[in-house]
Design an enzyme around this catalytic site. Structure first.
Site, PDB file in Angstrom:
ATOM      1  N   ARG A 192      -8.829  -0.233   3.845  1.00 19.65           N
ATOM      2  CA  ARG A 192      -7.705   0.340   3.796  1.00 19.65           C
ATOM      3  C   ARG A 192      -6.324   0.009   2.809  1.00 19.65           C
ATOM      4  NH1 ARG A 192      -7.127   5.395   7.734  1.00 19.65           N
ATOM      5  NH2 ARG A 192      -5.137   5.323   5.911  1.00 19.65           N
ATOM      6  N   CYS A 201      -5.406  12.914  13.087  1.00 16.97           N
ATOM      7  CA  CYS A 201      -5.911  11.064  12.427  1.00 16.97           C
ATOM      8  C   CYS A 201      -6.194  10.736  14.143  1.00 16.97           C
ATOM      9  CB  CYS A 201      -5.518  10.907  11.093  1.00 16.97           C
ATOM     10  SG  CYS A 201      -4.123   9.869  12.197  1.00 16.97           S
ATOM     11  N   LYS A 211       0.729  -1.099  -0.146  1.00 16.99           N
ATOM     12  CA  LYS A 211       0.199   0.085   0.028  1.00 16.99           C
ATOM     13  C   LYS A 211       0.666   1.886  -0.138  1.00 16.99           C
ATOM     14  CE  LYS A 211      -1.806   1.546   3.347  1.00 16.99           C
ATOM     15  NZ  LYS A 211      -1.219   3.113   3.904  1.00 16.99           N
ATOM     16  N   ASN A 212       1.723   1.523   1.036  1.00 12.96           N
ATOM     17  CA  ASN A 212       2.251   2.473   0.919  1.00 12.96           C
ATOM     18  C   ASN A 212       3.682   2.649   0.034  1.00 12.96           C
ATOM     19  OD1 ASN A 212       1.355   2.935   3.549  1.00 12.96           O
ATOM     20  ND2 ASN A 212       2.736   2.695   5.187  1.00 12.96           N
ATOM     21  N   ARG A 223      -0.018  14.079  13.228  1.00 13.08           N
ATOM     22  CA  ARG A 223       0.359  14.575  11.734  1.00 13.08           C
ATOM     23  C   ARG A 223      -0.195  15.762  11.043  1.00 13.08           C
ATOM     24  NH1 ARG A 223      -1.506   8.306   9.826  1.00 13.08           N
ATOM     25  NH2 ARG A 223       0.798   8.558   8.511  1.00 13.08           N
ATOM     26  N   ASP A 229       4.222   0.727  12.307  1.00 17.60           N
ATOM     27  CA  ASP A 229       3.520   0.011  11.278  1.00 17.60           C
ATOM     28  C   ASP A 229       2.581  -1.186  11.940  1.00 17.60           C
ATOM     29  OD1 ASP A 229       2.459   2.406  10.347  1.00 17.60           O
ATOM     30  OD2 ASP A 229       2.764   2.122   8.024  1.00 17.60           O
TER      31      ASP A 229
HETATM   32  C1  UD1 Z   1       4.112   7.354   6.397  1.00 18.23           C
HETATM   33  C2  UD1 Z   1       3.136   5.619   6.321  1.00 18.23           C
HETATM   34  C3  UD1 Z   1       2.406   5.616   7.745  1.00 18.23           C
HETATM   35  C4  UD1 Z   1       3.903   5.151   8.926  1.00 18.23           C
HETATM   36  C5  UD1 Z   1       4.257   6.457   8.789  1.00 18.23           C
HETATM   37  C6  UD1 Z   1       5.828   6.287   9.784  1.00 18.23           C
HETATM   38  C7  UD1 Z   1       2.432   6.252   3.961  1.00 18.23           C
HETATM   39  C8  UD1 Z   1       1.538   6.835   3.203  1.00 18.23           C
HETATM   40  N1  UD1 Z   1       2.145   6.525   5.433  1.00 18.23           N
HETATM   41  O1  UD1 Z   1       3.137   8.171   7.076  1.00 18.23           O
HETATM   42  O2  UD1 Z   1       2.102   4.007   7.389  1.00 18.23           O
HETATM   43  O3  UD1 Z   1       3.031   5.141   9.792  1.00 18.23           O
HETATM   44  O4  UD1 Z   1       4.924   6.839   7.675  1.00 18.23           O
HETATM   45  O5  UD1 Z   1       6.674   4.660   9.810  1.00 18.23           O
HETATM   46  O6  UD1 Z   1       3.449   6.122   3.963  1.00 18.23           O
HETATM   47  N2  UD1 Z   1       5.670  14.763  10.595  1.00 18.23           N
HETATM   48  C9  UD1 Z   1       5.933  16.224  11.104  1.00 18.23           C
HETATM   49  N3  UD1 Z   1       5.482  16.977   9.867  1.00 18.23           N
HETATM   50  C10 UD1 Z   1       5.626  16.801   8.579  1.00 18.23           C
HETATM   51  C11 UD1 Z   1       5.361  15.621   8.097  1.00 18.23           C
HETATM   52  C12 UD1 Z   1       5.701  14.816   9.721  1.00 18.23           C
HETATM   53  O7  UD1 Z   1       5.905  16.820  12.033  1.00 18.23           O
HETATM   54  O8  UD1 Z   1       5.123  17.780   7.359  1.00 18.23           O
HETATM   55  C13 UD1 Z   1       5.496  14.407  11.968  1.00 18.23           C
HETATM   56  C14 UD1 Z   1       4.613  13.024  12.188  1.00 18.23           C
HETATM   57  O9  UD1 Z   1       3.524  13.919  13.312  1.00 18.23           O
HETATM   58  C15 UD1 Z   1       4.999  11.847  12.360  1.00 18.23           C
HETATM   59  C16 UD1 Z   1       6.249  11.751  12.202  1.00 18.23           C
HETATM   60  O10 UD1 Z   1       6.841  13.116  11.328  1.00 18.23           O
HETATM   61  O11 UD1 Z   1       5.209  11.393  14.216  1.00 18.23           O
HETATM   62  C17 UD1 Z   1       6.505  10.919  11.560  1.00 18.23           C
HETATM   63  O12 UD1 Z   1       5.804  11.251  10.788  1.00 18.23           O
HETATM   64  P1  UD1 Z   1       5.380  10.248   8.433  1.00 18.23           P
HETATM   65  O13 UD1 Z   1       6.988   9.866   8.417  1.00 18.23           O
HETATM   66  O14 UD1 Z   1       5.537  11.650   7.638  1.00 18.23           O
HETATM   67  O15 UD1 Z   1       4.306   9.965   8.354  1.00 18.23           O
HETATM   68  P2  UD1 Z   1       3.156   9.457   7.073  1.00 18.23           P
HETATM   69  O16 UD1 Z   1       4.221  10.277   5.390  1.00 18.23           O
HETATM   70  O17 UD1 Z   1       2.597  10.358   7.194  1.00 18.23           O
END
Ligand code: UD1
Length: 426
Positions: A398, A117, A22-23, A122, A306
């Site tokens: 999902r 969420c 998925k990711n 996030r 995850d």
């Molecule tokens: C992706 C994965 C999700 C997984 C997560 C962590 C996808 C579609 N989803 O989510 O399944 O659980 O990585 O491995 O690939 N953060 C900020 N600012 C930002 C972006 C992130 O503060 O602009 C923080 C987030 O709140 C979190 C951390 O960074 O605490 C890591 O999040 P991130 O790696 O961005 O997760 P996703 O990419 O949303």
């Protein structure tokens, strides 16, 4: 709303195939927007999140069709709209992945802010800051990120935090920027590498994906391409934990053992015998009860957040005490109160879940709260005595392709109860 009914007990035995990830599929679908030609993807899992992404691209004017064996064809050159509306983004945060491609290719994007969420706040500040540093003008107004740009300019981006989709968005945007972009403190996740491989197949010049420094030399245009999505390491890990919890013996085929080092290490610590080949993993628990393990989630190659809920379920019925530290998301223990309802002895203190393994769980009606929490509840249901009824399994749909069918082939007693208004798969 569909529910899952599980009659716990039987050990998982047999073979199962891993679906496409998925990711990896979601960012790759978003990246098709960059192409100046048709794209064919294979091994795309049939998931609600994939359907949502297809709807999103379709709503912008792209032509998409699904074929056999997870094949999706995309004609992105018919795009007429550059808007990702709230009604789609609110159901799937990964919709934010269209932001980078739209700005880079079309110079404009109006993408709804995803909002919070179930598992945490996030934010998407890193995505926005990075695009601004590349020259995009971005305002946030009416709940939408409104980005405009002439051609983006390559630059050095130092990510304040490791973000998977943040890295992906900026890497996609940089492929069509003028000059070179360097992303420092990039996410190492295998799905980032898969996306880079796809972008390179379209003619991008990306090196260093899989390390913390990704270098992208911008090009004028990207071609269409044909690409096979990598296997799902989280789905693979979930089935392996299921086998470990039930004392079973399974083999997962068409997967990538090299992406699961941290998870396999923990399963070995729990007492499993594991053997691997180039594209398969076999786990044998020899009928034994697992030992509890300590887990510390962190960006790849460390233990994935995850897989955290699934290991909480394992610790719940293991011998001994396991401490699970969640360092990525601030509210990712929603499965714990549900596991407690099944008799688990787990205490949450801040970002720690301290699990004292109990000899057995008892079935109860429980509620899925997010994707991976649902997977943890399914695994708990596999070992609980009696019938566990899991509500709100749209979370599971999902991210897991036909999970109950796969578990059935492994000998689980599991059944989907179709409720009114169930969304049929595309
Ligand atoms: C992706 C994965 C999700 C997984 C997560 C962590 C996808 C579609 N989803 O989510 O399944 O659980 O990585 O491995 O690939 N953060 C900020 N600012 C930002 C972006 C992130 O503060 O602009 C923080 C987030 O709140 C979190 C951390 O960074 O605490 C890591 O999040 P991130 O790696 O961005 O997760 P996703 O990419 O949303």
């Amino acid at each position: 709303m569909d529910k899952l009914l599980i009659n716990g007990g039987p050990a998982l035995e047999g073979e199962v195939r891993a679906s496409g990830a998925k990711n990896a599929a979601l960012p790759i679908l978003a990246a098709t927007l960059l192409a100046d030609g048709p794209v064919t993807l294979t091994n795309v899992p049939r998931l609600c999140d994939v359907n949502t992404t297809m709807r999103l691209l379709g709503s912008m004017g792209a032509h998409l069709s699904r074929g056999e064996d997870g094949r999706i064809s995309v004609e992105p050159r018919t795009l007429t709209s550059f808007v990702a509306p709230y009604k789609l983004v609110k159901t799937m945060r990964a919709s934010i992945l269209v932001l980078g491609p739209l700005v880079a290719r079309y110079g404009q994007a109006d993408v709804s802010l995803p909002g919070g969420c179930a598992i945490g706040a996030r934010p998407v500040n890193l995505h926005i800051d990075g695009l601004r540093a590349m020259g995009a003008e971005i305002s946030v107004d009416g709940g939408y990120i409104r980005a405009r740009a002439q051609r983006l300019k390559g630059t050095r981006l130092v990510m304040e935090l490791v973000s998977v989709t943040g890295t992906e968005n900026l890497m996609m945007a940089a492929t069509l920027a003028e000059g070179e972009t360097l992303i420092e403190n990039a996410a190492h996740e295998p799905e980032v590498v898969d996306l880079a491989n796809f972008l390179n197949a379209m003619g991008a010049h990306i090196t260093g994906a899989g390390t913390d420094q990704i270098r992208i030399q911008g090009v004028e245009r990207l071609d269409g391409a044909e690409y096979r999505v990598m296997p799902d390491r989280i789905e693979t890990g979930t089935f392996l934990v299921g086998a470990a919890m039930t004392g079973g013996h399974i083999r997962v085929n068409e997967t990538r053992p090299d992406c699961l080092d941290a998870v396999l290490q923990k399963l070995c610590e729990a007492g499993a015998s594991i053997s691997t080949g180039p594209d398969w993993i076999e786990l044998d628990m020899h009928g034994r009860r697992p030992r509890a393990v300590d887990i510390h989630t962190a960006p790849y190659p460390a233990f994935p957040t995850d897989m955290q809920a699934q290991f909480c379920a394992l610790n719940a019925i293991a011998k001994g005490v396991g401490v699970v530290a969640e360092t990525i998301f601030e509210n990712r223990f929603m499965h714990v109160p549900e596991l407690q309802r099944m008799g688990a002895d787990i205490r949450v203190e801040g970002n720690l879940a301290i699990c004292h393994g109990v000899a057995g769980l008892t079935a109860a009606p429980v509620m899925a709260t997010d994707l991976r929490a649902s997977a943890g509840l399914v695994l708990a249901g596999l070992v609980a005595s009696g019938e566990t009824l899991i509500d709100r399994i749209y979370h599971l749909d999902r991210g897991y392709e036909t999970m109950e069918e796969k578990l059935l082939t492994l000998g689980a007693r599991i059944q989907r109860i179709v409720g009114n208004g169930a969304t049929p798969m595309l």
